[in-house]
Design an enzyme around this catalytic site. Structure first.
Site, PDB file in Angstrom:
ATOM      1  N   ASP A 166       0.860  -1.188   0.000  1.00 34.91           N
ATOM      2  CA  ASP A 166       0.000   0.000   0.000  1.00 34.91           C
ATOM      3  C   ASP A 166       0.898   1.241   0.000  1.00 34.91           C
ATOM      4  O   ASP A 166       1.479   1.594   1.033  1.00 34.91           O
ATOM      5  CB  ASP A 166      -0.913  -0.012   1.231  1.00 34.91           C
ATOM      6  CG  ASP A 166      -1.830   1.202   1.236  1.00 34.91           C
ATOM      7  OD1 ASP A 166      -1.644   2.109   0.387  1.00 34.91           O
ATOM      8  OD2 ASP A 166      -2.733   1.254   2.094  1.00 34.91           O
TER       9      ASP A 166
ATOM     10  N   TYR B 208     -10.708  14.533  -7.477  1.00 32.18           N
ATOM     11  CA  TYR B 208      -9.664  13.885  -8.287  1.00 32.18           C
ATOM     12  C   TYR B 208      -8.756  14.899  -8.984  1.00 32.18           C
ATOM     13  O   TYR B 208      -7.524  14.781  -8.946  1.00 32.18           O
ATOM     14  CB  TYR B 208     -10.362  12.994  -9.320  1.00 32.18           C
ATOM     15  CG  TYR B 208      -9.451  12.289 -10.298  1.00 32.18           C
ATOM     16  CD1 TYR B 208      -8.645  11.220  -9.886  1.00 32.18           C
ATOM     17  CD2 TYR B 208      -9.412  12.663 -11.641  1.00 32.18           C
ATOM     18  CE1 TYR B 208      -7.828  10.557 -10.795  1.00 32.18           C
ATOM     19  CE2 TYR B 208      -8.599  12.008 -12.551  1.00 32.18           C
ATOM     20  CZ  TYR B 208      -7.808  10.951 -12.119  1.00 32.18           C
ATOM     21  OH  TYR B 208      -7.002  10.304 -13.017  1.00 32.18           O
TER      22      TYR B 208
ATOM     23  N   LYS C 235     -14.549   3.480 -17.688  1.00 31.01           N
ATOM     24  CA  LYS C 235     -14.762   4.736 -18.408  1.00 31.01           C
ATOM     25  C   LYS C 235     -15.615   4.471 -19.645  1.00 31.01           C
ATOM     26  O   LYS C 235     -15.867   3.322 -20.001  1.00 31.01           O
ATOM     27  CB  LYS C 235     -13.414   5.311 -18.803  1.00 31.01           C
ATOM     28  CG  LYS C 235     -12.596   5.671 -17.576  1.00 31.01           C
ATOM     29  CD  LYS C 235     -11.349   6.396 -17.960  1.00 31.01           C
ATOM     30  CE  LYS C 235     -10.827   7.117 -16.731  1.00 31.01           C
ATOM     31  NZ  LYS C 235      -9.981   8.226 -17.067  1.00 31.01           N
TER      32      LYS C 235
ATOM     33  N   LYS D 214     -22.029  -2.470 -22.482  1.00 29.95           N
ATOM     34  CA  LYS D 214     -23.490  -2.355 -22.604  1.00 29.95           C
ATOM     35  C   LYS D 214     -23.973  -2.908 -23.946  1.00 29.95           C
ATOM     36  O   LYS D 214     -24.996  -3.586 -24.021  1.00 29.95           O
ATOM     37  CB  LYS D 214     -23.914  -0.889 -22.468  1.00 29.95           C
ATOM     38  CG  LYS D 214     -23.784  -0.359 -21.037  1.00 29.95           C
ATOM     39  CD  LYS D 214     -24.149   1.117 -20.982  1.00 29.95           C
ATOM     40  CE  LYS D 214     -23.875   1.729 -19.625  1.00 29.95           C
ATOM     41  NZ  LYS D 214     -24.233   3.140 -19.546  1.00 29.95           N
TER      42      LYS D 214
ATOM     43  N   GLN E 141     -21.991  15.124 -25.341  1.00 34.25           N
ATOM     44  CA  GLN E 141     -20.691  15.506 -24.776  1.00 34.25           C
ATOM     45  C   GLN E 141     -19.595  15.072 -25.751  1.00 34.25           C
ATOM     46  O   GLN E 141     -19.698  14.011 -26.383  1.00 34.25           O
ATOM     47  CB  GLN E 141     -20.406  14.787 -23.442  1.00 34.25           C
ATOM     48  CG  GLN E 141     -21.506  14.691 -22.430  1.00 34.25           C
ATOM     49  CD  GLN E 141     -22.289  13.390 -22.562  1.00 34.25           C
ATOM     50  OE1 GLN E 141     -23.050  13.222 -23.506  1.00 34.25           O
ATOM     51  NE2 GLN E 141     -22.153  12.490 -21.608  1.00 34.25           N
TER      52      GLN E 141
HETATM   53  P1  NAD Z   1      -6.086   1.750 -12.695  1.00 36.23           P
HETATM   54  O1  NAD Z   1      -7.086   2.013 -11.634  1.00 36.23           O
HETATM   55  O2  NAD Z   1      -6.317   0.616 -13.608  1.00 36.23           O
HETATM   56  O3  NAD Z   1      -4.641   1.580 -12.047  1.00 36.23           O
HETATM   57  C1  NAD Z   1      -4.228   2.236 -10.875  1.00 36.23           C
HETATM   58  C2  NAD Z   1      -3.663   1.194  -9.942  1.00 36.23           C
HETATM   59  O4  NAD Z   1      -3.189   1.850  -8.760  1.00 36.23           O
HETATM   60  C3  NAD Z   1      -4.712   0.175  -9.491  1.00 36.23           C
HETATM   61  O5  NAD Z   1      -4.318  -1.134  -9.852  1.00 36.23           O
HETATM   62  C4  NAD Z   1      -4.767   0.349  -7.990  1.00 36.23           C
HETATM   63  O6  NAD Z   1      -4.956  -0.865  -7.287  1.00 36.23           O
HETATM   64  C5  NAD Z   1      -3.398   0.949  -7.698  1.00 36.23           C
HETATM   65  N1  NAD Z   1      -3.397   1.642  -6.411  1.00 36.23           N
HETATM   66  C6  NAD Z   1      -4.372   2.454  -5.906  1.00 36.23           C
HETATM   67  N2  NAD Z   1      -4.026   2.834  -4.674  1.00 36.23           N
HETATM   68  C7  NAD Z   1      -2.837   2.265  -4.407  1.00 36.23           C
HETATM   69  C8  NAD Z   1      -1.989   2.263  -3.268  1.00 36.23           C
HETATM   70  N3  NAD Z   1      -2.330   2.915  -2.156  1.00 36.23           N
HETATM   71  N4  NAD Z   1      -0.839   1.560  -3.324  1.00 36.23           N
HETATM   72  C9  NAD Z   1      -0.507   0.850  -4.433  1.00 36.23           C
HETATM   73  N5  NAD Z   1      -1.275   0.805  -5.544  1.00 36.23           N
HETATM   74  C10 NAD Z   1      -2.423   1.509  -5.509  1.00 36.23           C
HETATM   75  O7  NAD Z   1      -5.913   3.109 -13.503  1.00 36.23           O
HETATM   76  P2  NAD Z   1      -5.154   3.411 -14.867  1.00 36.23           P
HETATM   77  O8  NAD Z   1      -6.167   3.703 -15.878  1.00 36.23           O
HETATM   78  O9  NAD Z   1      -4.133   2.361 -15.125  1.00 36.23           O
HETATM   79  O10 NAD Z   1      -4.453   4.790 -14.495  1.00 36.23           O
HETATM   80  C11 NAD Z   1      -3.074   4.875 -14.129  1.00 36.23           C
HETATM   81  C12 NAD Z   1      -2.754   6.314 -13.750  1.00 36.23           C
HETATM   82  O11 NAD Z   1      -3.056   7.181 -14.848  1.00 36.23           O
HETATM   83  C13 NAD Z   1      -3.553   6.849 -12.565  1.00 36.23           C
HETATM   84  O12 NAD Z   1      -2.730   7.691 -11.788  1.00 36.23           O
HETATM   85  C14 NAD Z   1      -4.639   7.666 -13.211  1.00 36.23           C
HETATM   86  O13 NAD Z   1      -5.113   8.683 -12.367  1.00 36.23           O
HETATM   87  C15 NAD Z   1      -3.911   8.220 -14.418  1.00 36.23           C
HETATM   88  N6  NAD Z   1      -4.851   8.584 -15.500  1.00 36.23           N
HETATM   89  C16 NAD Z   1      -5.502   7.594 -16.172  1.00 36.23           C
HETATM   90  C17 NAD Z   1      -6.401   7.947 -17.178  1.00 36.23           C
HETATM   91  C18 NAD Z   1      -7.160   6.888 -17.948  1.00 36.23           C
HETATM   92  O14 NAD Z   1      -7.945   7.261 -18.821  1.00 36.23           O
HETATM   93  N7  NAD Z   1      -6.990   5.619 -17.679  1.00 36.23           N
HETATM   94  C19 NAD Z   1      -6.604   9.291 -17.495  1.00 36.23           C
HETATM   95  C20 NAD Z   1      -5.927  10.257 -16.770  1.00 36.23           C
HETATM   96  C21 NAD Z   1      -5.013   9.887 -15.784  1.00 36.23           C
END
Ligand code: NAD
Length: 332
Positions: free
Chosen positions: A57, A152, A195, A203, A223
């Site tokens: 974590d 966020y 998303k 769906k 949108q």
């Molecule tokens: P995701 O949710 O699939 O991956 C994020 C991972 O972080 C998850 O597996 C989660 O378990 C892990 N995590 C959360 N809290 C944690 C903690 N305390 N310790 C360790 N691991 C932890 O999301 P993603 O789509 O792979 O996004 C990755 C990054 O990119 C994120 O920071 C997200 O905010 C950013 N982001 C993603 C998008 C998108 O469209 N996917 C867009 C903008 C920004």
């Protein structure tokens, strides 16, 4: 050029983008890759046996010490996040991700990490600039004056500034990309964090499999958004990390589509035509958003280029397999 023998740590390696990044690094010949996530490995989207996989974590500073031990390069993709349905209803939880980036930066500074990447988001942009579906694409300077997505977006904006100040005050080499909606296989497609691209695929597939004729769309369908395929995200992320780009830069597709246009596309891939029921009280986010790619083109001579139709076809096929095959492959 990166030294492929040095330890690379992918925080959030059990997530969508992190799982792909670990696979991509291994494919390129990086021999010392560590993936870290708070979820048990059984719940990771992809588990790459050739990497070291740790469950930690990262909100806890001691866990960050363990995660970054011996690490030369760090990608911080770990965050509590999801689509609009999640971030509009879990603002405090989203903001608590600030602990992850804060502790990672402190430990990276103390352990002499060479390069640190932070995944920010288009949700940092000022909401007043995203009121109309007829968008003017967002330039990097449009993040200020600050009026980001509540919860966020504020966390992302704060964390990107912290990366900047750790670079300026402590000499830690930090790089920040502002991702605009990333999609592709091996990501969230149900459960509430998904998303729009994955939710619409799910769906449409569910309606097709059940023989239903109607699907629910969140908002009016008017949108506008852009969506970046995962392979572009991986390429851009690594190019930005190894570049001289000091300030946060957009990493997104500039191919604009309405949500209705996205549904048309998925229906075409699925070979069905469905009635649309618009839920105007569901979370729908800003009315319009697109990525202005002037800066990334100028600095890297590159921008995301996978066409939405091609990426959606691949995403649809993968989600279809997940929904129809209980033994869908995860361990690689
Ligand atoms: P995701 O949710 O699939 O991956 C994020 C991972 O972080 C998850 O597996 C989660 O378990 C892990 N995590 C959360 N809290 C944690 C903690 N305390 N310790 C360790 N691991 C932890 O999301 P993603 O789509 O792979 O996004 C990755 C990054 O990119 C994120 O920071 C997200 O905010 C950013 N982001 C993603 C998008 C998108 O469209 N996917 C867009 C903008 C920004």
């Amino acid at each position: 050029m990166p030294d492929k023998k040095k330890k690379v740590v992918v925080c959030g390696g059990g997530g969508f983008i992190g799982g792909h990044l670990v696979g991509n690094l291994l494919e390129q010949g990086f021999t010392n890759v560590r993936a870290v996530d708070c979820k048990p490995c059984d719940n990771w989207y992809q588990v790459h046996r050739a990497a070291e996989n740790l469950q930690l974590d990262l909100k806890e500073k001691d866990a960050c010490h363990q995660a970054l031990r011996g690490g030369a390069v760090v990608y911080n993709l770990a965050a509590d996040m999801g689509g609009m349905g999640f971030i509009e209803t879990h603002k405090a939880e989203c903001m608590l991700s600030v602990l992850i980036n804060t502790h990672l930066l402190m430990v990276a500074r103390d352990q002499g990490v060479e390069r640190f990447f932070y995944s920010s988001s288009a949700c940092v942009y000022n909401g007043d600039k995203q009121k109309s579906p007829a968008v003017v694409p967002l330039k990097e300077q449009d993040a200020y004056p600050a009026l980001p997505e509540d919860g966020y977006g504020w966390e992302k904006l704060f964390s990107e500034r912290m990366c900047r100040h750790f670079r300026e005050d402590y000499g830690l080499t930090t790089r920040v990309a502002r991702y605009h909606n990333v999609y592709g296989p091996h990501g969230t497609w149900d459960g509430g964090r998904e998303k729009a691209p994955a939710a619409i695929c799910r769906k449409v597939i569910a309606a097709k499999l059940a023989g239903h004729r109607e699907i629910e769309i969140w908002g009016s369908g008017k949108q506008t958004r852009s969506f970046m395929f995962i392979s572009d995200c991986l390429q851009g992320t690594q190019s930005i990390l190894w570049s001289d780009i000091l300030e946060p830069v957009n990493l997104g597709s500039s191919e604009l589509v309405t949500i209705n246009g996205l549904v048309d596309m998925v229906e075409e891939i699925a070979g069905v035509k469905l009635q649309r029921c618009y839920n105007l009280s569901a979370p729908k986010g800003v009315n319009g958003r697109n990525s202005d790619n002037t800066l990334i083109k100028k600095l890297l001579g590159w921008e995301p280029s996978v066409r939405l139709r091609e990426g959606m076809e691949r995403t649809y096929r993968w989600i279809y397999d997940q929904m129809t095959n209980k033994n869908a492959r995860k361990v690689i």
